[in-house]
Motif scaffolding. Structure first.
Motif, PDB file in Angstrom:
ATOM      1  N   GLN A  55       0.810  -1.067   0.033  1.00 53.06           N
ATOM      2  CA  GLN A  55      -0.092   0.024  -0.234  1.00 53.06           C
ATOM      3  C   GLN A  55       0.897   1.416   0.046  1.00 53.06           C
ATOM      4  OE1 GLN A  55      -3.528   0.326   0.114  1.00 53.06           O
ATOM      5  NE2 GLN A  55      -3.769  -1.494  -0.383  1.00 53.06           N
ATOM      6  N   GLN A 100      -1.282  -0.168  15.461  1.00 51.67           N
ATOM      7  CA  GLN A 100      -2.352  -1.133  15.512  1.00 51.67           C
ATOM      8  C   GLN A 100      -1.794  -2.523  15.268  1.00 51.67           C
ATOM      9  OE1 GLN A 100      -6.531  -1.042  12.727  1.00 51.67           O
ATOM     10  NE2 GLN A 100      -4.881   0.019  12.029  1.00 51.67           N
ATOM     11  N   GLU A 223       0.794   2.937   8.371  1.00 47.22           N
ATOM     12  CA  GLU A 223       0.070   3.758   7.271  1.00 47.22           C
ATOM     13  C   GLU A 223      -0.326   2.714   6.156  1.00 47.22           C
ATOM     14  OE1 GLU A 223       1.040   6.524   3.520  1.00 47.22           O
ATOM     15  OE2 GLU A 223       2.109   6.896   5.067  1.00 47.22           O
ATOM     16  N   GLU A 226      -3.436   0.638   8.029  1.00 42.64           N
ATOM     17  CA  GLU A 226      -4.520   1.370   7.995  1.00 42.64           C
ATOM     18  C   GLU A 226      -5.410   1.551   6.839  1.00 42.64           C
ATOM     19  OE1 GLU A 226      -7.653   3.770   9.461  1.00 42.64           O
ATOM     20  OE2 GLU A 226      -6.010   2.692  10.658  1.00 42.64           O
ATOM     21  N   LYS A 227      -4.627   1.627   5.762  1.00 41.66           N
ATOM     22  CA  LYS A 227      -5.119   1.712   4.377  1.00 41.66           C
ATOM     23  C   LYS A 227      -5.809   0.061   4.022  1.00 41.66           C
ATOM     24  CE  LYS A 227      -2.203   5.231   2.085  1.00 41.66           C
ATOM     25  NZ  LYS A 227      -1.421   5.477   1.060  1.00 41.66           N
ATOM     26  N   HIS A 229      -7.290  -1.585   6.130  1.00 40.18           N
ATOM     27  CA  HIS A 229      -8.777  -1.584   6.849  1.00 40.18           C
ATOM     28  C   HIS A 229      -9.798  -0.635   6.041  1.00 40.18           C
ATOM     29  CE1 HIS A 229      -8.028  -3.881  10.506  1.00 40.18           C
ATOM     30  NE2 HIS A 229      -6.770  -3.372  10.385  1.00 40.18           N
ATOM     31  N   GLN A 230      -9.175   0.654   5.764  1.00 47.41           N
ATOM     32  CA  GLN A 230     -10.164   1.456   4.992  1.00 47.41           C
ATOM     33  C   GLN A 230     -10.691   1.008   3.770  1.00 47.41           C
ATOM     34  OE1 GLN A 230      -7.561   4.987   4.880  1.00 47.41           O
ATOM     35  NE2 GLN A 230      -7.892   5.563   6.995  1.00 47.41           N
ATOM     36  N   THR A 231      -9.973   0.360   2.994  1.00 44.89           N
ATOM     37  CA  THR A 231     -10.348  -0.192   1.662  1.00 44.89           C
ATOM     38  C   THR A 231     -10.927  -1.377   1.809  1.00 44.89           C
ATOM     39  OG1 THR A 231      -8.144  -1.457   1.463  1.00 44.89           O
ATOM     40  CG2 THR A 231      -8.106   1.022   0.781  1.00 44.89           C
ATOM     41  N   GLY A 232     -11.022  -2.046   3.004  1.00 40.71           N
ATOM     42  CA  GLY A 232     -11.614  -3.279   2.972  1.00 40.71           C
ATOM     43  C   GLY A 232     -10.883  -4.619   2.631  1.00 40.71           C
ATOM     44  N   GLU A 233      -9.924  -4.172   2.256  1.00 39.89           N
ATOM     45  CA  GLU A 233      -8.778  -5.497   1.714  1.00 39.89           C
ATOM     46  C   GLU A 233      -8.558  -6.256   3.188  1.00 39.89           C
ATOM     47  OE1 GLU A 233      -6.551  -7.777  -0.773  1.00 39.89           O
ATOM     48  OE2 GLU A 233      -7.989  -6.275  -0.951  1.00 39.89           O
ATOM     49  N   TYR A 234      -8.121  -5.733   3.972  1.00 40.05           N
ATOM     50  CA  TYR A 234      -7.905  -6.531   5.430  1.00 40.05           C
ATOM     51  C   TYR A 234      -9.084  -7.464   5.553  1.00 40.05           C
ATOM     52  CZ  TYR A 234      -6.520  -7.509  10.078  1.00 40.05           C
ATOM     53  OH  TYR A 234      -6.139  -8.300  11.192  1.00 40.05           O
TER      54      TYR A 234
END
Length: 242
Positions: A55, A100, A223, A226-227, A229-234
Motif C-alpha cells: 500500500q 495497530q 500507514e 490503516e489503508k 482496513h479503510q479499503t476493506g482489503e484487510y
C-alpha cells in the motif's frame, strides 16, 4: 542533446526510483497464521505484512525462520522485524512496535475428548502438566505464575501429540492452529477439544530496536495497515484464511 541529457539523468536516478525493500522474519511453523510452503512464507500474517507494505510502495522480503531465531536476529538488528509476537512487558523495551495490532488471536486450553464437559480457566491449570511451545508467550498471568508446570516443546503439533498420548493434562494452542492441525493430522483428528480460553491477545510485528531506517518502516507499516482496513482489503485477506 537535451534528450541525451534527460536519458542520462533517468539512468542515474533509476536506483533511487526502484522500490525499497524491508527484510522481515516470518515464523515458519505457525500455519495458518504463518508457515512455509514449498520454501516460501505463507499464511494470514504473511499476506497482511506484504499487503500493508504494498500500500505504501515498499517491497517485502520475508525470511522463513523458527520463531525464537527470528526474534533473536531482530533483536540483534540483523532483520528489520519479525512476526508473530504477543506484545508484553518482557519484550516491550527489547523491540520497537507499530500502533495497530496485526491481528487478534485466541489461545484456547485443549484437553482430550474424554475430558468432562467443564469449562477450564487459568486457576484450574495450577498443579497440572501443561504443554506449551518454546519461545511463545501466553500472557503475563500464566507466564509469571510459578504454580504452572510446563512441558516445553518445539511446536504446537508436538504439544497436541503429547496431549493425545496422555503425557500432559492440557495443551495451550491458538484456536486456528489447533483447528488446522485437527484437519490435516489424521492421527489427531477428533482426539482433542477446546475446554476454555486462556487469553485473546493482540499480535504484532516486532521491529528491530536500533536498525537504521526502522522508524520509517514502522511508520509506513502503520500507514499501510490503516489503508488495508479503510479499503476493506484487510477483511478480504482475513476471509481467505478462516
Amino acid at each position: 542533446m537535451v534528450r541525451l541529457f534527460a536519458l542520462a539523468l533517468l539512468i542515474t536516478l533509476l536506483p533511487c526510483l526502484a522500490a525499497e525493500t524491508v527484510r522481515i522474519g516470518a515464523e515458519d511453523d505457525w500455519y495458518p497464521y504463518s508457515g512455509t510452503l514449498q520454501g516460501k512464507p505463507v499464511g494470514f500474517a504473511a499476506d497482511l505484512v506484504r499487503a500493508a507494505y504494498k500500500q505504501v510502495g515498499v517491497d517485502v522480503e520475508l525470511v522463513s525462520l523458527p520463531y525464537a531465531r527470528c526474534m533473536k536476529l531482530t533483536e540483534q538488528n540483523l532483520l528489520d522485524g519479525c512476526f508473530d509476537t504477543l506484545r508484553n512487558s518482557l519484550l516491550e523495551k527489547r523491540y520497537r512496535w507499530h500502533k495497530q495490532p496485526l491481528f487478534k488471536g485466541r489461545i484456547d486450553i485443549y484437553a482430550r475428548t474424554d475430558h468432562p464437559d467443564k469449562v477450564i480457566r487459568l486457576p484450574d491449570l495450577r498443579g497440572r502438566l501443561i504443554a506449551v511451545t518454546n519461545g511463545y508467550d501466553y500472557g503475563t498471568p500464566f507466564d509469571s505464575d510459578t504454580a504452572m508446570h510446563r512441558d516445553i516443546g518445539n511446536s504446537d503439533l508436538f504439544a497436541l501429540r503429547k496431549l493425545v498420548a496422555r503425557r500432559v493434562d492440557y495443551a495451550l494452542v491458538y484456536d486456528r492452529i489447533a483447528n488446522h492441525i485437527g484437519r490435516t493430522q489424521p492421527s489427531l483428528k477428533g482426539r482433542y477439544k477446546s475446554v476454555g480460553t486462556l487469553i485473546e491477545p493482540d499480535i504484532y510485528v516486532s521491529f528491530a530496536p536500533k536498525k537504521t531506517g526502522v522508524e520509517r518502516y514502522i511508520r509506513l507499516f502503520d500507514e499501510g495497515l490503516e489503508k488495508l482496513h479503510q479499503t476493506g482489503e484487510y477483511a478480504r485477506i482475513e476471509a481467505r484464511w478462516r
